[in-house]
Design an enzyme around this catalytic site. Sequence first.
Site, PDB file in Angstrom:
ATOM      1  N   ARG A 251       0.824  -1.214   0.000  1.00  0.00           N
ATOM      2  CA  ARG A 251       0.000   0.000   0.000  1.00  0.00           C
ATOM      3  C   ARG A 251       0.856   1.263   0.000  1.00  0.00           C
ATOM      4  O   ARG A 251       0.593   2.192  -0.771  1.00  0.00           O
ATOM      5  CB  ARG A 251      -0.939   0.009   1.205  1.00  0.00           C
ATOM      6  CG  ARG A 251      -2.036  -1.039   1.100  1.00  0.00           C
ATOM      7  CD  ARG A 251      -2.889  -1.089   2.340  1.00  0.00           C
ATOM      8  NE  ARG A 251      -2.045  -1.378   3.497  1.00  0.00           N
ATOM      9  CZ  ARG A 251      -2.217  -0.896   4.715  1.00  0.00           C
ATOM     10  NH1 ARG A 251      -3.212  -0.071   4.968  1.00  0.00           N
ATOM     11  NH2 ARG A 251      -1.406  -1.221   5.695  1.00  0.00           N
TER      12      ARG A 251
ATOM     13  N   ASN B 275      -6.170  -2.568   2.354  1.00  0.00           N
ATOM     14  CA  ASN B 275      -6.161  -4.012   2.543  1.00  0.00           C
ATOM     15  C   ASN B 275      -7.599  -4.499   2.640  1.00  0.00           C
ATOM     16  O   ASN B 275      -8.440  -3.842   3.263  1.00  0.00           O
ATOM     17  CB  ASN B 275      -5.441  -4.391   3.838  1.00  0.00           C
ATOM     18  CG  ASN B 275      -3.939  -4.333   3.704  1.00  0.00           C
ATOM     19  OD1 ASN B 275      -3.391  -4.355   2.615  1.00  0.00           O
ATOM     20  ND2 ASN B 275      -3.267  -4.271   4.830  1.00  0.00           N
TER      21      ASN B 275
END
Length: 89
Positions: free
Chosen positions: A18, A36
């Site tokens: 990320r 996520n």
Amino acid sequence: MSAARFFVAGKVQGVWFRASTRDRALALGLRGYANNLRDGRVEVLAVGEAAAIERLAQWLRQGPEMARVENLVRESAQDDEAGDGFVCG
């Protein structure tokens, strides 16, 4: 303005996916997010110039060094789904 949503599967959580996606997206002038998901995937929303989204899509196929991308799914999205900047959730 273009927008796309990506679902990235494989070894993509716990490997700086990320944060690396955020850095890449910001360098490309994109806004959106990388989150996520409970099923182990990462969801990415990218909004900006179509060419920049394509470059991000190419990068998402591999991700950062520690990641192992097994599958990348792309869907259309609305450009109003992203706020300012690019955030990790």
